[in-house]
Scaffold this active site. Structure first.
Site, PDB file in Angstrom:
ATOM      1  N   LYS A  13       0.815  -1.210   0.000  1.00  0.00           N
ATOM      2  CA  LYS A  13       0.000   0.000   0.000  1.00  0.00           C
ATOM      3  C   LYS A  13       0.850   1.262   0.000  1.00  0.00           C
ATOM      4  O   LYS A  13       0.575   2.226  -0.724  1.00  0.00           O
ATOM      5  CB  LYS A  13      -0.899  -0.047   1.238  1.00  0.00           C
ATOM      6  N   ARG A 153      12.961  -8.799  11.417  1.00  0.00           N
ATOM      7  CA  ARG A 153      12.336  -8.035  12.491  1.00  0.00           C
ATOM      8  C   ARG A 153      11.560  -8.957  13.410  1.00  0.00           C
ATOM      9  O   ARG A 153      10.975  -9.949  12.976  1.00  0.00           O
ATOM     10  CB  ARG A 153      11.395  -6.977  11.911  1.00  0.00           C
ATOM     11  N   ARG A 164      -1.431 -10.147  13.270  1.00  0.00           N
ATOM     12  CA  ARG A 164      -1.619  -8.828  12.651  1.00  0.00           C
ATOM     13  C   ARG A 164      -2.605  -8.897  11.491  1.00  0.00           C
ATOM     14  O   ARG A 164      -3.461  -8.030  11.322  1.00  0.00           O
ATOM     15  CB  ARG A 164      -0.276  -8.289  12.144  1.00  0.00           C
TER      16      ARG A 164
END
Length: 208
Positions: A13, A153, A164
């Site tokens: 995005k 990460r 998520r």
């Protein structure tokens, strides 16, 4: 041209927002950025937002709406904007339609299994922050730009990514249904190369 951009973590995005902003000369407005700006500049609404953040609470919808409203009233939004990260729920979506007319809501749609592969395969340079994907590294674990080591990460592991994506799906499905009912929603296939995704985006925007 007033645009809302929807897309799950890893959907690309942000890349599409940057390309749209450059092509159509309208500002890319990330709610995270405007929150940080208001807090840094200690604006009245920024002080209110910080009081919630400091306590670990979610910033109330009304405060978020006010921060976005103030940003949309700035001069660079006269010819349009791309909103990224707002609205996050139907209440915010309804509030947005009271302060701005939208031309389109673009959903960068990517299957969940593709998003999982994209996010768990991401590697970041410990030196310059450049981002890579294991599928393009050929086994290399150092940065092509600065030579520093690459790392995964902590929030790019499978369990965290899964959580998520589930939170995103739960929060966003009602938004997608809402914008469909308003006949504002257009989906593009985000599972392609970024150039092909942008070709689809341009086709939608140029035909508005």
């Amino acid at each position: 041209m007033n645009i809302v951009l929807l897309g799950a973590p890893g959907a690309g995005k942000g890349t599409q927002a940057s390309l749209i902003a450059e092509q159509y000369q309208i500002p890319h407005i990330s709610t995270g950025d405007i929150f940080r700006k208001n807090i840094k500049e200690q604006t009245p609404i920024g002080v209110v937002a910080k009081s919630y953040i400091d306590k670990g609470d979610l910033v109330p919808d009304d405060v978020t709406v006010e921060i976005v409203k103030n940003r949309l009233e700035e001069d660079d939004c006269k010819n349009g904007f791309i909103l990224d990260g707002f609205p996050r729920n139907v209440y915010q979506a309804e509030a947005l339609l009271k302060i701005a007319e939208l031309d389109v809501v673009l959903d960068v749609d990517v299957p969940l299994e593709d998003l999982m592969a994209r996010l768990t395969g991401r590697r970041v340079c410990s030196g310059c922050g450049e981002s890579y994907h294991v599928s393009t590294l050929g086994g290399r674990n150092t940065c092509a730009k600065c030579g520093e080591n690459l790392y995964q990460r902590a929030d790019d592991n499978e369990q965290t990514v899964s959580e998520r994506l589930e939170v995103y799906r739960e929060n966003t499905q009602p938004l997608i249904d809402y914008y469909k009912s308003k006949k504002l929603l257009k989906s593009v296939n985000g599972a392609q190369d970024k150039e092909k995704v942008f070709d689809e985006v341009r086709s939608v925007l140029d035909n508005l």
